[in-house]
Design a protein around this motif. Structure first.
Motif, short mmCIF file in Angstrom:
data_model
loop_
_atom_site.label_atom_id
_atom_site.label_comp_id
_atom_site.label_asym_id
_atom_site.label_seq_id
_atom_site.Cartn_x
_atom_site.Cartn_y
_atom_site.Cartn_z
N MET A 257 0.81 -1.20 0.00
CA MET A 257 0.00 0.00 0.00
C MET A 257 0.86 1.27 0.00
O MET A 257 1.07 1.90 -1.01
CB MET A 257 -0.96 0.00 1.20
CG MET A 257 -1.89 -1.22 1.22
SD MET A 257 -2.95 -1.34 -0.25
CE MET A 257 -3.82 -2.87 0.09
N THR A 258 1.43 1.59 1.15
CA THR A 258 2.19 2.83 1.22
C THR A 258 3.03 2.86 2.49
O THR A 258 3.13 1.85 3.19
CB THR A 258 1.23 4.05 1.18
OG1 THR A 258 2.00 5.25 1.05
CG2 THR A 258 0.35 4.13 2.41
N VAL A 259 3.62 4.01 2.76
CA VAL A 259 4.46 4.18 3.94
C VAL A 259 3.74 5.06 4.96
O VAL A 259 2.86 5.85 4.61
CB VAL A 259 5.82 4.81 3.58
CG1 VAL A 259 6.58 3.95 2.60
CG2 VAL A 259 5.62 6.22 3.01
N LEU A 260 4.11 4.89 6.21
CA LEU A 260 3.65 5.78 7.27
C LEU A 260 4.89 6.33 7.95
O LEU A 260 5.61 5.60 8.63
CB LEU A 260 2.78 5.02 8.28
CG LEU A 260 2.33 5.81 9.52
CD1 LEU A 260 1.52 7.03 9.13
CD2 LEU A 260 1.53 4.90 10.46
N LEU A 261 5.16 7.61 7.72
CA LEU A 261 6.38 8.23 8.23
C LEU A 261 6.05 9.15 9.40
O LEU A 261 4.96 9.72 9.48
CB LEU A 261 7.06 9.03 7.12
CG LEU A 261 7.36 8.26 5.83
CD1 LEU A 261 8.11 9.16 4.86
CD2 LEU A 261 8.15 6.99 6.12
N ALA A 262 7.02 9.31 10.28
CA ALA A 262 6.82 10.14 11.47
C ALA A 262 6.37 11.54 11.08
O ALA A 262 5.48 12.11 11.74
CB ALA A 262 8.12 10.20 12.28
N ARG A 263 6.95 12.08 10.02
CA ARG A 263 6.62 13.46 9.64
C ARG A 263 5.21 13.61 9.10
O ARG A 263 4.71 14.74 8.97
CB ARG A 263 7.64 13.97 8.62
CG ARG A 263 7.73 13.16 7.34
CD ARG A 263 8.80 13.74 6.42
NE ARG A 263 8.97 12.99 5.17
CZ ARG A 263 9.90 12.06 4.98
NH1 ARG A 263 10.75 11.78 5.97
NH2 ARG A 263 10.02 11.42 3.83
N ASP A 264 4.57 12.49 8.74
CA ASP A 264 3.22 12.55 8.16
C ASP A 264 2.18 11.87 9.04
O ASP A 264 1.04 11.67 8.60
CB ASP A 264 3.22 11.87 6.78
CG ASP A 264 4.19 12.52 5.81
OD1 ASP A 264 4.28 13.75 5.82
OD2 ASP A 264 4.86 11.77 5.06
N ASN A 265 2.54 11.50 10.24
CA ASN A 265 1.64 10.72 11.09
C ASN A 265 0.94 11.62 12.11
O ASN A 265 1.53 11.98 13.13
CB ASN A 265 2.41 9.62 11.82
CG ASN A 265 1.50 8.73 12.66
OD1 ASN A 265 0.28 8.82 12.57
ND2 ASN A 265 2.09 7.87 13.47
#
Length: 261
Positions: free
Chosen positions: A224-232
């Motif tokens: 699916m995709t990534v979950l990054l600290a900067r976007d969480n």
């Protein structure tokens, strides 16, 4: 001047890049991925294999130079792009699970299997590798893709994972109701080992994983995709994983009822 990243590459953190690629199942593009990681000794490792366009291939060669030392395949059922990855980087040592070696026996595999303690020892200075317990790692039914080797990279607080954990950002029009989905792969119930005590082993592994995830800020999931600290903007990855295990509790209890002592 810093060269811009190819459009299929995401810089997760300094020294960790996730490569997104298309992968179709029938009419659906469910996507797939690989990650390029710089080790503490300056060498590079590729986690998994995925198709790369010319721009991405050029970028990988420029970033890694002649120091891509290994390709580590983490999911026993992700085999489609392994030959191409080896052809593109023939000097990189090739590691795979027992199923990789069985299905692609003509390739020059290293003796250590990805799911083994020996492989984990080889890369322990950079990665913590974890194999889910209480579930079949390579089930006879090849449609059941729950299990993979989870690769934790403490230096960048990142987890690279294949099908075991699914993460999806919902389309913009649906985000008023729910922003994203974080769950365990839906084949969990069918991959639990058919014995008493399997769920206890799985729960213990899940508890250990929750503790490990408390030091992880970034998630790179396969399809699916990534979950990054900067976007969480929501809960931490550890909290999300704990909820996902809780949501699977009904499946675990049903298994317990079937295999009571």
């Amino acid at each position: 001047m810093t060269r811009p990243l190819p459009r299929h590459v995401i810089e997760v953190a300094d020294g960790f890049w996730n490569i997104r690629a298309p992968f179709r199942v029938g009419p659906l593009n469910i996507g797939t991925h690989a990650s390029l990681v710089r080790r503490a000794n300056g060498a590079f490792v590729m986690l998994d294999a995925c198709p790369c366009d010319d721009e991405t291939m050029t970028w990988i060669r420029e970033v890694s130079g002649d120091r891509l030392e290994a390709i580590v395949n983490l999911h026993p059922f992700h085999t489609v792009f392994v030959k191409a990855a080896h052809a593109n980087f023939p000097t990189a040592k090739l590691y795979g699970t027992a199923r990789h070696v069985s299905k692609l026996s003509e390739l020059p595999w290293q003796p250590e299997r990805t799911e083994s303690a020996e492989l984990q020892a080889l890369f322990r200075d950079d990665f913590e590798l974890s194999v889910p317990r209480g579930v079949d790692f390579i089930p006879a039914d090849e449609r059941l893709h729950f299990s993979s080797v989870l690769a934790f990279h403490p230096a960048t607080k990142t987890l690279h994972v294949d099908d075991t954990i699914l993460y999806l950002k919902l389309p913009r029009l649906l985000r008023a109701f729910k922003r994203d989905v974080f769950r365990l792969h839906p084949t969990l119930a069918k991959t639990l080992e058919r014995r008493a005590g399997a769920t206890a082993d799985f729960r213990a592994w899940a508890q250990e994983t929750t503790k490990r995830l408390q030091g992880i800020d970034n998630l790179c999931a396969a399809h699916m995709t990534v979950l990054l600290a900067r976007d969480n903007p929501g809960p931490s990855i550890a909290e999300r994983f704990e909820r996902a295990v809780h949501d699977a509790d009904g499946k675990l209890r049903a298994h317990d009822r079937t295999f009571q002592r």
